[in-house]
Design a protein around this motif. Structure first.
Motif, short mmCIF file in Angstrom:
data_model
loop_
_atom_site.label_atom_id
_atom_site.label_comp_id
_atom_site.label_asym_id
_atom_site.label_seq_id
_atom_site.Cartn_x
_atom_site.Cartn_y
_atom_site.Cartn_z
N TRP A 1 7.73 4.22 6.68
CA TRP A 1 7.06 2.91 6.67
C TRP A 1 7.51 2.09 7.88
O TRP A 1 6.70 1.50 8.58
N SER B 1 2.46 1.81 -3.38
CA SER B 1 1.44 2.31 -4.29
C SER B 1 1.15 3.80 -4.06
O SER B 1 1.03 4.58 -5.01
N LYS B 2 1.06 4.20 -2.81
CA LYS B 2 0.80 5.62 -2.49
C LYS B 2 1.95 6.50 -2.93
O LYS B 2 1.73 7.60 -3.45
N VAL B 3 3.17 6.03 -2.74
CA VAL B 3 4.34 6.81 -3.17
C VAL B 3 4.34 6.95 -4.69
O VAL B 3 4.60 8.04 -5.21
N THR C 1 1.76 6.92 -6.64
CA THR C 1 0.68 7.85 -6.96
C THR C 1 1.14 9.29 -6.75
O THR C 1 0.87 10.17 -7.58
N MET C 2 1.84 9.53 -5.65
CA MET C 2 2.37 10.87 -5.39
C MET C 2 3.32 11.30 -6.50
O MET C 2 3.25 12.44 -6.98
N CYS D 1 10.68 7.77 2.95
CA CYS D 1 9.53 6.86 2.85
C CYS D 1 9.82 5.53 3.55
O CYS D 1 8.96 4.98 4.23
N LYS E 1 0.83 -1.21 0.00
CA LYS E 1 0.00 0.00 0.00
C LYS E 1 0.86 1.26 0.00
O LYS E 1 0.58 2.22 -0.71
N MET E 2 1.92 1.26 0.80
CA MET E 2 2.80 2.42 0.87
C MET E 2 3.51 2.65 -0.46
O MET E 2 3.58 3.78 -0.93
#
Length: 120
Positions: free
Chosen positions: A62, A15-17, A19-20, A58, A12-13
């Motif tokens: 995490w 994926s979020k990074v 996306t950012m 990051c 999930k992390m």
């Protein structure tokens, strides 16, 4: 956390990074941070140092969230850093490997395990 939950949290992390990054969101790290990165990677450009610093940020973020109930990992990294030994993981994936191994290590060997893994 158990291994499957840590893996899910890592995915999930990551994926979020991503996306950012795709959205153009970035952080600008100060000179002290990029100087630390430059010590590890002396031939990188300023842009590459900023990217390395972001990945490390990051990874530690995490790790801090994934190991909240077991602060031995982050405590060891902080203490080592105060002694001028920078073993912070260089990415979310490196943080996951460190946490996974520490999670399965015998409590008596966690400190030496953290040191050897963080250096890789």
């Amino acid at each position: 956390q158990n291994s499957s939950k840590m893996l899910e949290f890592k995915d999930k992390m990551v994926s979020k990074v991503k996306t950012m990054e795709l959205a153009g969101v970035s952080l600008k790290f100060g000179k002290k941070v990029t100087d630390l990165e430059r010590k590890k990677h002396p031939n990188k450009s300023e842009e590459e140092l900023q990217a390395s610093a972001f990945k490390r940020f990051c990874g530690f973020n995490w790790l801090g969230n994934a190991t909240r109930s077991d602060s031995n990992v982050t405590d060891h990294l902080k203490l080592a850093f105060l002694n001028k030994d920078d073993h912070y993981p260089e990415s979310i994936e490196a943080a996951y490997r460190l946490a996974s191994t520490m999670n399965s290590a015998d409590p008596g060997t966690r400190q030496s395990t953290a040191t050897s893994l963080a250096q890789t």
